[in-house]
Enzyme design. Structure first.
Site, PDB file in Angstrom:
ATOM      1  CB  SER A   1      45.700  42.719   0.455  1.00  0.00           C
ATOM      2  OG  SER A   1      45.861  43.391  -0.759  1.00  0.00           O
TER       3      SER A   1
ATOM      4  CE  LYS B   1      40.421  41.315  -0.219  1.00  0.00           C
ATOM      5  NZ  LYS B   1      41.906  41.240  -0.190  1.00  0.00           N
TER       6      LYS B   1
ATOM      7  CB  SER C   1      43.128  44.474  -2.215  1.00  0.00           C
ATOM      8  OG  SER C   1      43.335  43.187  -1.648  1.00  0.00           O
TER       9      SER C   1
END
Ligand code: GLN
Length: 484
Positions: free
Chosen positions: A178, A79, A154
Site C-alpha cells: 500500500s 494517511k 491503499s
C-alpha cells in the site's frame, strides 16, 4: 520552480536561510489544495488552522536562530489511519467517521518533535484494504496523471497528494504493497521499511504482523530524511525492533560498484507488460554501468504469496476489527432492542463491503475445523517464502523487480472482481510476508504517459543500501522530476 514542487531538502535550506517562511509555504499548499483537490480527492480532511498555527510556531523557532531540524516548518500529509491527537482519524470508514483520538501515533509524535506542519489526513481504502483507493467510504481518489484512473492503494490519497503537489511528502502504511503500489502508480518514491523499524503504536491495525508505516516522497533523499525521523524503538509497540539506528542518508551518493543484484525470474513471467519489462531492462543497464552486477535468481514460492497473504491478512483483520462494536467508540446504530442487535446493526451499517468480505474470510480461516487447513498452512508457507529470501540474500545484496505489473488501471475497472484487484499486489506482497524493506522509485512512463515503478528489496534492516542504489538510479534519470 514553484514552492509546492520542491523537496524537503530544498525547502529546508530555503527555510533555514529565511528566504521563505513556513507560513508562506503552508499558505501556498493550502491554496494549491483548494484549487486541486476537488478533482483529485487526495484528502479526507484538510487541517488548515492547525497547519497555520504549526507553521507560525516553526517560524518562531527559525527566527530565534535555533538550530532547526530537517522537518521544521515542512508541510506534510498523513494517511488517515494514523492517530492524530484531537484531529479526526477515520480510516475512510463510516464506523470511525467521528473518531477523534486522544493521543498521537508514535510516528506523529516524532514529526511533532521536529515541528512539522500537518496539512491534512489523506484518503485510503477503508482500513487500508484495497489496491485502488476505491474502497474508501468517503470517495475515490483520482490519479493526478489521468483523472480516469486509480492512484493505486491503499495509500492512494498520500501518493496522489505528493504527485499533485498538494504536500511536500506524506506518510502511508504498507501491509501488502500500500505504499509502493500507489507510489508507482503516481510516479513518486515509496518506502516500506523493515517490519519493526517504525513503531506501529497509533497506526490503526489491519494485519499486525504485516503493517508498516513509511514515507512517500518526491525523491529518494527525502525518503531517507523522513525515515531518519520516524524510525526507532518504541516500548509501546512490542514488535518494534531494539536496533540502533544508522543515518539513512549516509550512503547516498556513494559508489554502488561491486554490489550484486538478483532478478527473480518469477517476477518476470508471462503476465508482465512489455513496457514494464523494458523499464526494468533500462534500470539494469543503468545500474550495470555504475558497477553493479546482475544475475537471474529464483524465489520458488512466489506463486503462493497472494493466497498466503489473503489468508493471514484477513485472519488478523477479523480479529483486529472485532473491537468496532459500537460500545466504546465509533459509530453506533440507533436501532436495536438488545446488545447483540446493537453490535450487528452497528457493524452492518458501519463497515463497507470489502471490509465485511475480509472479516468473513478471516473468521472462516480461523474457525475450528478449517484452522489447520488454511491459517496454519499459510503460516508454514510464509516460512518457506522467508527462507527463499534468506537463501538469496546470503549471496546477493538486493533484488530488482517491477513494483506493478502494469500502469494504473481505470476507475471502476476492477471493482466488480475482488480477485483481479487482489492480483495488483503480486510483486509487493512477499516483502510484507518476509518483513523485508522495499522501495519503489519512478522507472519511466508507459506510451500513454502513465508512471511505472521499479522495486528494490533487501534483507532486514538494509534500508541504507536500498536507498543508496535507488538514489544512484534516480541520479541517472529524470523520471522523478516530471509532473502530471
Ligand atoms: N492491496 C492489499 C490489500 O488489499 C494491500 C493493502 C495494504 O498494503 N494495506 O490487502
Amino acid at each position: 520552480m514553484e514552492l509546492y514542487q520542491q523537496t524537503i531538502h530544498q525547502l529546508h535550506s530555503l527555510l533555514k536561510s529565511k528566504k521563505i517562511s513556513s507560513v508562506e509555504l503552508t499558505k501556498a499548499f493550502l491554496q494549491r489544495i483548494s484549487e486541486q483537490d476537488s478533482r483529485i480527492g487526495a484528502y479526507i480532511s484538510v487541517t488548515g488552522d492547525t497547519a497555520l498555527h504549526q507553521a507560525a510556531q516553526a517560524d518562531k523557532l527559525i527566527a530565534h536562530g535555533n538550530d532547526i531540524s530537517i522537518l521544521t516548518g515542512i508541510p506534510l500529509a498523513i494517511k488517515d489511519n494514523m492517530c492524530t491527537k484531537g484531529l479526526k482519524t477515520t480510516c475512510a470508514s463510516r464506523i470511525l467517521g467521528d473518531f477523534t483520538p486522544p493521543y498521537d501515533a508514535t510516528a506523529i509524535e516524532k514529526l511533532k518533535q521536529q515541528h512539522y506542519v500537518l496539512l491534512g489526513k489523506t484518503n485510503m481504502d477503508e482500513f487500508a484494504m484495497g489496491s485502488s483507493t476505491e474502497n474508501s467510504g468517503v470517495r475515490p481518489t483520482h490519479n493526478p496523471w489521468d483523472l480516469n484512473r486509480v492512484p493505486g492503494g491503499s495509500s492512494g490519497g498520500s501518493a496522489a497528494a505528493v504527485a499533485s503537489q498538494q504536500a511536500v511528502a506524506a506518510l502511508g502504511s504498507d501491509t501488502g504493497g500500500s505504499i509502493r503500489q500507489p507510489a508507482a502508480c503516481c510516479g513518486v518514491v515509496g518506502l516500506k521499511p523493515t517490519y519493526g523499524l517504525i513503531s506501529r503504536y497509533g497506526l490503526v491495525a489491519f494485519a499486525s504482523s504485516l503493517d508498516q508505516i513509511g514515507p512517500i516522497t518526491r525523491d529518494v533523499r527525502d525518503a531517507a530524511l523522513l525515515l531518519n525521523v520516524i524510525a526507532g524503538h518504541d516500548h509501546r509497540d512490542s514488535t518494534s525492533a531494539p536496533q540502533s539506528l544508522p543515518d539513512f542518508t549516509a550512503k547516498l551518493g556513494k559508489p554502488i560498484e561491486g554490489l550484486k543484484i538478483g532478478l527473480p525470474r518469477e517476477y518476470f513471467s508471462a503476465g508482465l507488460g512489455q513496457e514494464v519489462a523494458a523499464g526494468i531492462d533500462n534500470a539494469r543497464n543503468i545500474l550495470e554501468k555504475l558497477g553493479a552486477s546482475f544475475a537471474e535468481v529464483s524465489l520458488p514460492h512466489t506463486e503462493y504469496g497472494i493466497a498466503t497473504y489473503y489468508i493471514l491478512a484477513t485472519a488478523e483483520a477479523s480479529s483486529n476489527l472485532a473491537r468496532y462494536d459500537g460500545v466504546k467508540y465509533g459509530y453506533r446504530h440507533q436501532d436495536y432492542d438488545n446488545l447483540l442487535q446493537m453490535y450487528e446493526n452497528s457493524r452492518a451499517a458501519g463497515f463497507g463491503d470489502e471490509v465485511k468480505r475480509r472479516i468473513m474470510l478471516g473468521t472462516y480461516v480461523l474457525s475450528s475445523g478449517y484452522y489447520d487447513a488454511y491459517y496454519l498452512k499459510a503460516q508454514k508457507v510464509r516460512s518457506l517464502i522467508i527462507r527463499d529470501f534468506e537463501e538469496l540474500f546470503a549471496e546477493y545484496d538486493l533484488l530488482l523487480t517491477p513494483t506493478i505489473p502494469a500502469p494504473a488501471f481505470k476507475l471502476g475497472e476492477r471493482t466488480a472482481d475482488p480477485l483481479t484487484m487482489y492480483l495488483s499486489d503480486i510483486f509487493t506482497i512477499s516483502a510484507n510476508l518476509a518483513g523485508l524493506p522495499a522501495i519503489s522509485v519512478p522507472s519511466g512512463f508507459s506510451s500513454s504517459k502513465l508512471p511505472l515503478g521499479l522495486q528494490l528489496m533487501g534483507p532486514p534492516f538494509s534500508e541504507t543500501k536500498i536507498l543508496q542504489v535507488a538514489h544512484a538510479f534516480e541520479q541517472e534519470t529524470d523520471y522523478h522530476l516530471q509532473h502530471p
